[in-house]
Scaffold this active site. Sequence first.
Site, PDB file in Angstrom:
ATOM      1  N   ASP A 161       3.298  -4.221   8.027  1.00 24.06           N
ATOM      2  CA  ASP A 161       2.231  -3.464   7.985  1.00 24.06           C
ATOM      3  C   ASP A 161       0.919  -4.431   8.125  1.00 24.06           C
ATOM      4  OD1 ASP A 161      -0.146  -2.238   7.230  1.00 24.06           O
ATOM      5  OD2 ASP A 161       0.558  -1.516   5.199  1.00 24.06           O
TER       6      ASP A 161
ATOM      7  N   CYS B  68      -4.658   2.457  -3.432  1.00 22.36           N
ATOM      8  CA  CYS B  68      -3.608   3.136  -3.153  1.00 22.36           C
ATOM      9  C   CYS B  68      -2.553   2.259  -3.130  1.00 22.36           C
ATOM     10  CB  CYS B  68      -3.748   3.283  -1.589  1.00 22.36           C
ATOM     11  SG  CYS B  68      -5.084   4.678  -1.388  1.00 22.36           S
TER      12      CYS B  68
ATOM     13  N   HIS C  94       0.787  -1.143   0.048  1.00 29.15           N
ATOM     14  CA  HIS C  94       0.056   0.084  -0.026  1.00 29.15           C
ATOM     15  C   HIS C  94       0.923   1.301  -0.120  1.00 29.15           C
ATOM     16  CE1 HIS C  94      -2.708   2.879   1.651  1.00 29.15           C
ATOM     17  NE2 HIS C  94      -3.712   2.037   1.589  1.00 29.15           N
TER      18      HIS C  94
ATOM     19  N   GLN D  30      -4.321  -5.174   7.115  1.00 29.70           N
ATOM     20  CA  GLN D  30      -5.277  -5.905   6.587  1.00 29.70           C
ATOM     21  C   GLN D  30      -5.292  -7.113   7.385  1.00 29.70           C
ATOM     22  OE1 GLN D  30      -7.530  -5.135   5.027  1.00 29.70           O
ATOM     23  NE2 GLN D  30      -6.867  -3.104   3.857  1.00 29.70           N
TER      24      GLN D  30
ATOM     25  N   LYS E  48     -10.381  -0.430  10.912  1.00 25.66           N
ATOM     26  CA  LYS E  48     -10.415  -1.594  10.063  1.00 25.66           C
ATOM     27  C   LYS E  48     -10.854  -2.815  10.752  1.00 25.66           C
ATOM     28  CE  LYS E  48      -7.226  -0.280   6.680  1.00 25.66           C
ATOM     29  NZ  LYS E  48      -7.901   0.246   5.493  1.00 25.66           N
TER      30      LYS E  48
END
Length: 425
Positions: A216, A382, A139, A219, A242
Amino acid sequence: MTSNITRNRTAAASPLSRFDIEKIKADFPILNETVNGNRLVYLDNAATSQKPRVVINAIIEYYRKTNANIHRGLHKLAEDATRAYEATRAHTASFIGGVASEEIIFTRGTTESINLVACTWGEENIHEGDEIVITEMEHHANFIPWFMLAKKKKAVIRRIPITVCGHLDLNNIDEIINPRTKLVAVTHMSNVLGTINPIKELAAKAHARKALFLADGAQAAPHLPVDVKDLDVDFYVFSSHKMLGPTGVGVLYARRELLENMPPFNFGGEMISEVSFDRVTWADIPHKFEAGTPNIADVVAYHAALTYLEEIGMENIHRHEMELTGYAIEKLSRIEGIEIQGPQDVTQRGGAISFTDKDLHPHDISTFLDSKGVAIRAGHHCAQPLMRVLGKIATARASLYIYNNEDDIDILCNALVEMRRYFGL
Ligand code: C6P
């Protein structure tokens, strides 16, 4: 906290579920809304998740009963607000595998967490000729901060390519992660391809070269059990919004000795120890990194989101999403003209399912689905460098969460079939 969750259920409502999806749906008021005359089918969870009643109520209750600034007042409200805010920090620390509370920094989101690391640790530790390794599936939030840092420091960005199936291609990994590598920054789960990356293996490769590793988790943390100690990462970042929590709250986990040696990110109130006209010393971690009045109400409400997720169980959530992803991939791939991006094996991917239609632009797909009450995302997500690798300008993306079931997937797929008919295809 009360919710409608039934634990470890295997009963009739959905053959796929370990828990009662209908009861879970009832915890989310927005799922009763209609869109263009249809029941809302929310499949844009990778962008942001919906919020259960317990989270919405926690925000209201905070402002009704507790609202005060934290870490400074000596009155009851200030003490209650401080306690509630710090309780979320402790809960977040246990949620990702039982790290120390002081190793959790609250930010505005994943994006700010990564920028914090780039602007503090990166500023001090990246020098000319050093290498920062990312992947082709990052991303922008886990690419641009490193790109800008590398540009400023005359450092080099190396990238791990992806295979045609949407996995990381690790064939040349020992050349890509090499003695010049100072940081490896990799998404735990791709927001476009759904791929779950081998974080533990890559972190070990980085450490073997004396480089640090940032994962990261934007997600992954909402969908999988995460244990940062087992993964052995140095930095792990994710966003509350999220994972059923409010917007405006992000998390940076970093090992204590790193945080202690990193300079502050922002300067101002509450991040200092002592200030005179010619000398400033910093507060201890985590406060050194939380200058000014933070987003107290939303951090407090994030506690309720974590509790809600834990009541269901992250293993159960992961299993439910694996099964539903398999169901969705199977049904989508039977629709003429639809091509799915990313791995097909549900043990190696999550529920962010990107697809294209050979005849229609993803924006048209999204607009048609919206007319049927189905919310998906279309665009580059993104991740423009990844789109270039895939040879696409955009994809449509349906992304799943705990309140989605086979009915939602059936409505999505029926609408796609109807769309092709509508366009005469
Ligand atoms: N991806 C999506 O629709 P923020 O916006 O800071 O909470 O999260 C940024 C971010 C970082 N990494 C990954 C892997 C992400 O998926 C995201 C957010 C959303 O895919 C919004 S662009």
